[in-house]
Design a protein around this motif. Structure first.
Motif, mmCIF file in Angstrom:
data_model
loop_
_atom_site.group_PDB
_atom_site.id
_atom_site.type_symbol
_atom_site.label_atom_id
_atom_site.label_comp_id
_atom_site.label_asym_id
_atom_site.label_seq_id
_atom_site.Cartn_x
_atom_site.Cartn_y
_atom_site.Cartn_z
ATOM 1 N N PRO A 270 127.711 -47.945 48.647
ATOM 2 C CA PRO A 270 126.565 -47.993 49.570
ATOM 3 C C PRO A 270 126.725 -47.063 50.783
ATOM 4 O O PRO A 270 125.727 -46.597 51.332
ATOM 5 C CB PRO A 270 126.515 -49.453 50.011
ATOM 6 C CG PRO A 270 127.243 -50.208 48.965
ATOM 7 C CD PRO A 270 128.277 -49.268 48.401
ATOM 8 N N ALA A 271 127.949 -46.759 51.163
ATOM 9 C CA ALA A 271 128.185 -45.890 52.316
ATOM 10 C C ALA A 271 127.829 -44.430 52.026
ATOM 11 O O ALA A 271 127.531 -43.669 52.945
ATOM 12 C CB ALA A 271 129.641 -45.984 52.755
ATOM 13 N N THR A 272 127.856 -44.035 50.756
ATOM 14 C CA THR A 272 127.610 -42.630 50.404
ATOM 15 C C THR A 272 126.468 -42.438 49.407
ATOM 16 O O THR A 272 126.120 -41.301 49.094
ATOM 17 C CB THR A 272 128.895 -42.002 49.815
ATOM 18 O OG1 THR A 272 129.313 -42.765 48.678
ATOM 19 C CG2 THR A 272 130.015 -41.949 50.840
ATOM 20 N N ALA A 273 125.890 -43.505 48.926
ATOM 21 C CA ALA A 273 124.872 -43.427 47.869
ATOM 22 C C ALA A 273 123.655 -42.595 48.277
ATOM 23 O O ALA A 273 123.017 -41.977 47.425
ATOM 24 C CB ALA A 273 124.438 -44.826 47.456
ATOM 25 N N HIS A 274 123.335 -42.570 49.541
ATOM 26 C CA HIS A 274 122.130 -41.899 50.023
ATOM 27 C C HIS A 274 122.313 -40.407 50.287
ATOM 28 O O HIS A 274 121.333 -39.692 50.493
ATOM 29 C CB HIS A 274 121.681 -42.562 51.330
ATOM 30 C CG HIS A 274 122.675 -42.361 52.428
ATOM 31 N ND1 HIS A 274 123.856 -43.070 52.495
ATOM 32 C CD2 HIS A 274 122.685 -41.502 53.467
ATOM 33 C CE1 HIS A 274 124.545 -42.660 53.552
ATOM 34 N NE2 HIS A 274 123.861 -41.715 54.152
ATOM 35 N N ILE A 275 123.542 -39.918 50.279
ATOM 36 C CA ILE A 275 123.816 -38.530 50.653
ATOM 37 C C ILE A 275 123.401 -37.586 49.522
ATOM 38 O O ILE A 275 123.835 -37.756 48.378
ATOM 39 C CB ILE A 275 125.325 -38.337 50.965
ATOM 40 C CG1 ILE A 275 125.747 -39.250 52.112
ATOM 41 C CG2 ILE A 275 125.608 -36.872 51.298
ATOM 42 C CD1 ILE A 275 127.251 -39.295 52.346
ATOM 43 N N PRO A 276 122.566 -36.580 49.816
ATOM 44 C CA PRO A 276 122.218 -35.617 48.766
ATOM 45 C C PRO A 276 123.440 -34.781 48.390
ATOM 46 O O PRO A 276 124.123 -34.238 49.255
ATOM 47 C CB PRO A 276 121.119 -34.760 49.400
ATOM 48 C CG PRO A 276 121.224 -34.970 50.870
ATOM 49 C CD PRO A 276 121.887 -36.288 51.085
ATOM 50 N N VAL A 277 123.713 -34.722 47.083
ATOM 51 C CA VAL A 277 124.864 -33.977 46.573
ATOM 52 C C VAL A 277 124.345 -32.803 45.752
ATOM 53 O O VAL A 277 123.629 -32.990 44.773
ATOM 54 C CB VAL A 277 125.784 -34.876 45.714
ATOM 55 C CG1 VAL A 277 126.978 -34.074 45.202
ATOM 56 C CG2 VAL A 277 126.245 -36.092 46.508
ATOM 57 N N VAL A 278 124.713 -31.611 46.184
ATOM 58 C CA VAL A 278 124.304 -30.381 45.514
ATOM 59 C C VAL A 278 125.447 -29.921 44.614
ATOM 60 O O VAL A 278 126.571 -29.735 45.075
ATOM 61 C CB VAL A 278 123.970 -29.280 46.545
ATOM 62 C CG1 VAL A 278 123.633 -27.963 45.847
ATOM 63 C CG2 VAL A 278 122.823 -29.722 47.453
ATOM 64 N N ALA A 279 125.152 -29.749 43.332
ATOM 65 C CA ALA A 279 126.148 -29.238 42.390
ATOM 66 C C ALA A 279 126.261 -27.729 42.549
ATOM 67 O O ALA A 279 125.268 -27.034 42.770
ATOM 68 C CB ALA A 279 125.735 -29.572 40.963
#
Length: 107
Positions: free
Chosen positions: A48-57
């Protein structure tokens, strides 16, 4: 001046760095030593602490099926190497804007 880059040599320290710093966006290589970018993304999405962060491959795997697989896995965007600066900057701007909307939405 408002951007700070944090980097990690592979997935495990990268996940720890993301949990500790809660970055606005994450750039993730697909071919990491020790674990793939897909595995690291799954761990980030389950927390839950990082689930919202957009991750760019970011990957040299540039076939259409590779890109589709990355987007289906949940990457915000999928950029291929060599990096095209204009596309990279547009993607980073979109990720930052997305993150800002998430903050407003979740208040």
């Amino acid at each position: 001046p408002d951007v700070r880059l944090l980097s990690a040599p592979d997935g495990n320290p990268g996940i720890r760095l993301a949990r500790a710093n809660r970055p606005t966006a994450i750039l993730m290589d697909i071919n990491l030593p020790g674990m793939s970018g897909f595995e690291a993304l799954k761990i980030l999405r389950e927390d839950p602490a990082t689930a919202h962060i957009p991750v760019v491959a970011l990957s040299a795997n540039a076939m259409p099926r590779d890109i589709e697989k990355g987007l289906q896995a949940g990457f915000f965007r999928y950029l291929t190497k060599p990096i095209r600066i204009a596309r990279f900057m547009d993607t980073l701007d979109a990720a930052i804007e997305f993150a800002a909307q998430e903050v407003v939405y979740n208040r």
